[in-house]
Design a protein around this motif. Structure first.
Motif, PDB file in Angstrom:
ATOM      1  N   GLN A 244     -31.840  18.652  -5.411  1.00  0.00           N
ATOM      2  CA  GLN A 244     -31.190  19.323  -6.018  1.00  0.00           C
ATOM      3  C   GLN A 244     -32.257  19.790  -7.024  1.00  0.00           C
ATOM      4  N   GLY A 245     -33.721  19.202  -6.521  1.00  0.00           N
ATOM      5  CA  GLY A 245     -35.004  18.701  -6.891  1.00  0.00           C
ATOM      6  C   GLY A 245     -34.973  18.772  -9.109  1.00  0.00           C
ATOM      7  N   ALA A 246     -35.583  19.850  -9.629  1.00  0.00           N
ATOM      8  CA  ALA A 246     -35.716  19.898 -11.184  1.00  0.00           C
ATOM      9  C   ALA A 246     -34.218  19.544 -11.885  1.00  0.00           C
ATOM     10  N   ALA A 247     -33.462  20.029 -11.193  1.00  0.00           N
ATOM     11  CA  ALA A 247     -31.941  19.640 -11.777  1.00  0.00           C
ATOM     12  C   ALA A 247     -31.748  18.079 -11.332  1.00  0.00           C
ATOM     13  N   PHE A 248     -32.030  17.754 -10.853  1.00  0.00           N
ATOM     14  CA  PHE A 248     -31.397  16.420 -10.776  1.00  0.00           C
ATOM     15  C   PHE A 248     -31.339  15.754 -12.502  1.00  0.00           C
ATOM     16  N   ASP A 249     -30.329  15.165 -11.820  1.00  0.00           N
ATOM     17  CA  ASP A 249     -29.747  14.407 -13.208  1.00  0.00           C
ATOM     18  C   ASP A 249     -29.560  12.556 -12.770  1.00  0.00           C
ATOM     19  N   LEU A 250     -30.327  11.791 -12.968  1.00  0.00           N
ATOM     20  CA  LEU A 250     -29.919  10.982 -12.893  1.00  0.00           C
ATOM     21  C   LEU A 250     -28.544  10.353 -13.588  1.00  0.00           C
ATOM     22  N   ARG A 251     -28.575   9.938 -14.446  1.00  0.00           N
ATOM     23  CA  ARG A 251     -27.020   9.785 -15.627  1.00  0.00           C
ATOM     24  C   ARG A 251     -25.753  10.594 -14.684  1.00  0.00           C
ATOM     25  N   ALA A 252     -25.486  12.073 -14.299  1.00  0.00           N
ATOM     26  CA  ALA A 252     -25.140  13.184 -13.518  1.00  0.00           C
ATOM     27  C   ALA A 252     -24.905  12.226 -11.675  1.00  0.00           C
ATOM     28  N   PHE A 253     -25.973  11.571 -11.787  1.00  0.00           N
ATOM     29  CA  PHE A 253     -25.847  10.547  -9.889  1.00  0.00           C
ATOM     30  C   PHE A 253     -24.851   9.917  -9.833  1.00  0.00           C
ATOM     31  N   HIS A 254     -24.630   9.200 -10.946  1.00  0.00           N
ATOM     32  CA  HIS A 254     -24.576   7.862 -11.630  1.00  0.00           C
ATOM     33  C   HIS A 254     -22.979   7.819 -11.093  1.00  0.00           C
ATOM     34  N   ARG A 255     -22.526   9.096 -12.671  1.00  0.00           N
ATOM     35  CA  ARG A 255     -21.338   9.481 -12.215  1.00  0.00           C
ATOM     36  C   ARG A 255     -20.462   9.756 -11.768  1.00  0.00           C
ATOM     37  N   ASP A 256     -21.436  11.054 -10.618  1.00  0.00           N
ATOM     38  CA  ASP A 256     -20.641  11.294  -9.845  1.00  0.00           C
ATOM     39  C   ASP A 256     -20.574   9.930  -8.691  1.00  0.00           C
ATOM     40  N   ALA A 257     -21.583   9.445  -8.186  1.00  0.00           N
ATOM     41  CA  ALA A 257     -21.141   8.271  -7.097  1.00  0.00           C
ATOM     42  C   ALA A 257     -20.344   7.649  -7.572  1.00  0.00           C
ATOM     43  N   LEU A 258     -20.154   6.578  -8.175  1.00  0.00           N
ATOM     44  CA  LEU A 258     -18.587   6.065  -9.111  1.00  0.00           C
ATOM     45  C   LEU A 258     -17.369   6.470  -8.929  1.00  0.00           C
ATOM     46  N   ASP A 259     -17.469   7.950  -8.681  1.00  0.00           N
ATOM     47  CA  ASP A 259     -16.273   8.472  -9.002  1.00  0.00           C
ATOM     48  C   ASP A 259     -15.582   8.354  -7.887  1.00  0.00           C
ATOM     49  N   LEU A 260     -16.422   8.033  -6.302  1.00  0.00           N
ATOM     50  CA  LEU A 260     -16.181   8.612  -5.483  1.00  0.00           C
ATOM     51  C   LEU A 260     -15.314   6.925  -5.606  1.00  0.00           C
ATOM     52  N   GLY A 261     -15.719   5.790  -6.070  1.00  0.00           N
ATOM     53  CA  GLY A 261     -14.732   4.603  -5.870  1.00  0.00           C
ATOM     54  C   GLY A 261     -15.147   3.817  -4.899  1.00  0.00           C
ATOM     55  N   PRO A 262     -14.918   2.770  -4.130  1.00  0.00           N
ATOM     56  CA  PRO A 262     -15.634   1.776  -3.543  1.00  0.00           C
ATOM     57  C   PRO A 262     -15.324   2.648  -2.371  1.00  0.00           C
ATOM     58  N   MET A 263     -16.252   2.094  -1.381  1.00  0.00           N
ATOM     59  CA  MET A 263     -16.124   2.988   0.311  1.00  0.00           C
ATOM     60  C   MET A 263     -16.745   1.487   1.018  1.00  0.00           C
ATOM     61  N   GLY A 264     -16.870   1.986   2.528  1.00  0.00           N
ATOM     62  CA  GLY A 264     -17.785   1.715   3.591  1.00  0.00           C
ATOM     63  C   GLY A 264     -19.485   2.764   3.719  1.00  0.00           C
ATOM     64  N   LEU A 265     -20.354   1.822   3.643  1.00  0.00           N
ATOM     65  CA  LEU A 265     -21.611   2.738   3.387  1.00  0.00           C
ATOM     66  C   LEU A 265     -22.105   4.545   4.654  1.00  0.00           C
ATOM     67  N   ASP A 266     -21.499   4.052   5.521  1.00  0.00           N
ATOM     68  CA  ASP A 266     -21.101   5.265   6.198  1.00  0.00           C
ATOM     69  C   ASP A 266     -20.305   6.654   5.567  1.00  0.00           C
ATOM     70  N   LEU A 267     -18.684   5.759   5.458  1.00  0.00           N
ATOM     71  CA  LEU A 267     -18.596   6.652   4.479  1.00  0.00           C
ATOM     72  C   LEU A 267     -19.271   7.290   3.161  1.00  0.00           C
ATOM     73  N   LEU A 268     -19.564   6.872   2.819  1.00  0.00           N
ATOM     74  CA  LEU A 268     -21.293   6.542   1.310  1.00  0.00           C
ATOM     75  C   LEU A 268     -21.615   7.829   1.426  1.00  0.00           C
ATOM     76  N   ARG A 269     -22.317   7.376   2.343  1.00  0.00           N
ATOM     77  CA  ARG A 269     -23.896   8.406   2.393  1.00  0.00           C
ATOM     78  C   ARG A 269     -22.518   9.439   3.168  1.00  0.00           C
ATOM     79  N   ALA A 270     -22.295   9.644   4.231  1.00  0.00           N
ATOM     80  CA  ALA A 270     -21.344  11.061   4.011  1.00  0.00           C
ATOM     81  C   ALA A 270     -20.972  11.864   3.015  1.00  0.00           C
ATOM     82  N   GLU A 271     -19.786  10.916   2.260  1.00  0.00           N
ATOM     83  CA  GLU A 271     -20.240  11.740   0.732  1.00  0.00           C
ATOM     84  C   GLU A 271     -21.016  11.896   0.091  1.00  0.00           C
ATOM     85  N   LEU A 272     -21.934  11.393  -0.278  1.00  0.00           N
ATOM     86  CA  LEU A 272     -22.763  11.161  -1.472  1.00  0.00           C
ATOM     87  C   LEU A 272     -24.313  12.972  -0.603  1.00  0.00           C
TER      88      LEU A 272
END
Length: 549
Positions: free
Chosen positions: A519-547
């Motif tokens: 994302q470069g200059a458009a990266f927003d840490l607060r948005a990253f956290h929100r979007d990542a947590l919105d995925l819900g719990p999952m295994g780490l391989d699936l987390l990598r793929a979805e992020l």
């Protein structure tokens, strides 16, 4: 409600009915008076539910991206449960931290809410304890005849915990007093105490003689447990080597931080000085509980609206001291109906007069906000994007959850919340150093790996419990013998669980950096956290793929 939503909802309800103890930990309401059937029939019923649900999932239509993720999460968990069952792991399980015996006790502890305690449910659960223990005795006996017995060390720990649990139940009766349920409660506790004594006798007298003396479970079983706890397939040798590298890096930073506190003093002297400093000591478990409650409240007030958006329902964490000293430190998410708030349970060893606190803030950030309370509380509340299974299943994905918790400790350093250098050193020593040491020990102990050259520690020898305890004593910060013994026995009893923290953090950090690069200059840490947590719990391989999406 879609077909997948309906399947997930039915599975949660059936799961809770078959396993009320685990449902209690997960915050699923409606089963407060029941305990899990740990007899052969109970295990068979849970296995049948897993197979039936997996078959139904294969025939259920999936609509859109959110359901694609939801179906993958449910399938991943069901397939792991099935693999554990087919490998003969579940019905022979005994360990000192999170096995059937501990879940039975915790199901009763969770009802212990002071003036708000539902005593009728407490009485019902205590009354159900003898039948659950009798079923567990039968199951373990059948597994023994099949050649499947937990290591003798874990059998012995559980035998000793029977007496502790009986003592806790007796304390409950005394605290209740002479209310209308006194006779029923007294009768239930006497019966449960007798059953605990019989179960402890069975473990020590009948199971222990057949239990293997070897603590490590070997590569195949360990690989399965890594899949269970982390949801990934690891290169174990690479991860073991990485653990050594991480430990060296962290300890270098610890030395730099310690020098800022006491220039020229060795690390042990710095720890001793911090331990002795009255500013970092609190007398009594209750005053300590009040202090960590204040820490939790202050973190929420500081972070809300600045780095995270914290809903009103999550602006309170309940901090509690468990009645026995065998539970460690852990977080429980709010009940899905919010009848139970998010809770931090912090074990203070019985007889402790003063608690040393300089390493505590990092742990509260891990367990509270921005750690588990934010992560799991937001999950429970996220009815718009997550189905019921996703909302209550966090306990089933430790790699995701504990990885986030350790990430939260480091994040608070990045955000500038360790103003006291002693607290920053506590984060390094009590969080980062310990979790890196766990990677080395957990993999090394269970695979009985060789200790590498250049480490300065018994080079060329292979890991065993005594070497593990000696190593941890050198690399666990300010903690003492009680902690070392508890930790080593924990690793040996729950293979794969201890590496969930550091390996999970590694994934969170790598995926955050990957998102920053994309994302470069458009990266927003607060948005990253929100979007990542919105995925819900999952295994780490699936987390990598979805992020990565």
């Amino acid at each position: 409600m879609t077909a997948l939503d309906d399947l997930a909802d039915r599975y949660v309800e059936d799961f809770a009915g078959h396993d009320p103890c685990r449902a209690a930990m997960m915050g699923i309401a409606g089963y407060e008076g029941r305990l899990t059937d740990y007899g052969p029939g109970g295990f068979a019923a849970r296995d049948e539910l897993t197979r039936r649900t997996l078959a139904e999932l294969g025939a259920t239509p999936v609509e859109g991206e959110a359901e694609r993720v939801a179906a993958a999460v449910l399938r991943e968990r069901l397939e792991v449960e099935l693999a554990l069952s087919e490998a003969g792991v579940l019905d022979a399980s005994l360990n000192g931290l999170d096995g059937p015996l501990q879940r039975l006790r915790q199901a009763i502890e969770l009802l212990d809410q002071g003036p708000a305690t539902p005593w009728a449910d407490v009485c019902a659960r205590i009354g159900a304890l003898p039948a659950s223990l009798a079923g567990l005795t039968e199951t373990l006996g059948l597994a023994r005849r099949d050649g499947r017995v937990a290591a003798v060390r874990q059998v012995g720990i559980c035998a000793r915990q029977c007496e502790q649990t009986a003592g806790y139940l007796s304390m409950l009766v005394r605290r209740y007093g002479d209310g209308p349920l006194h006779r029923d409660l007294d009768r239930a506790v006497r019966s449960a105490t007798e059953a605990l004594g019989a179960f402890g006798g069975f473990l020590a007298g009948e199971l222990a003689p057949h239990a293997p003396r070897r603590d490590g479970v070997g590569r195949d079983r360990y690989t399965l447990q890594v899949r269970n706890f982390l949801g990934t397939c690891l290169d174990l040798e690479e991860t073991y080597a990485w653990g050594w590298q991480e430990l060296a890096r962290i300890e270098s930073e610890m030395r730099t931080t310690a020098a800022s506190l006491a220039p020229g003093e060795p690390m042990e002297a710095v720890f001793a000085a911090l331990d002795a400093d009255p500013a970092h000591r609190i007398t009594g478990a209750e005053d300590f509980r009040d202090w960590i409650q204040e820490l939790a409240d202050e973190a929420i007030a500081a972070l809300d609206g600045v780095h995270f958006d914290i809903p009103d329902e999550l602006r309170r964490i309940e901090c509690r001291i468990p009645p026995t000293d065998s539970g460690g430190i852990y977080y429980l998410a709010p009940a899905e109906d919010l009848s139970r708030p998010g809770q931090v349970w912090w074990t203070v060893p019985v007889g402790t007069e003063e608690v040393v606190t300089w390493s505590v803030p990092a742990t509260m950030f891990h367990e509270g906000v921005p750690g588990h309370h934010l992560q799991l509380g937001m999950t429970v509340l996220n009815t718009a994007k997550l189905n019921r299974f996703q909302r209550v299943s966090a306990e089933l994905f430790p790699g995701h959850c504990e990885g986030w918790g350790l990430y939260a400790e480091r994040l608070m350093a990045e955000l500038g919340y360790y103003a006291d250098p002693a607290h920053y050193l506590g984060m390094l020593a009590g969080g980062q150093q310990l979790r890196a040491a766990r990677v080395i020990l957990d993999i090394g102990l269970h695979l009985e790996l060789e200790i590498p050259k250049g480490t300065g520690f018994h080079e060329g020898e292979r890991w065993n419990r005594d070497l593990g305890a000696e190593f941890l004593s050198r690399h666990c910060g300010p903690e003492g013998e009680f902690f070392v013994n508890f930790e080593i026995d924990r690793y040996l009893g729950l293979p794969g669980q201890a590496i969930a923290y550091k390996v999970g953090e590694r994934v969170w950090l790598e995926e955050r950096e990957a998102a920053r690069r994309r994302q470069g200059a458009a990266f927003d840490l607060r948005a990253f956290h929100r979007d990542a947590l919105d995925l819900g719990p999952m295994g780490l391989d699936l987390l990598r793929a979805e992020l990565a999406r």
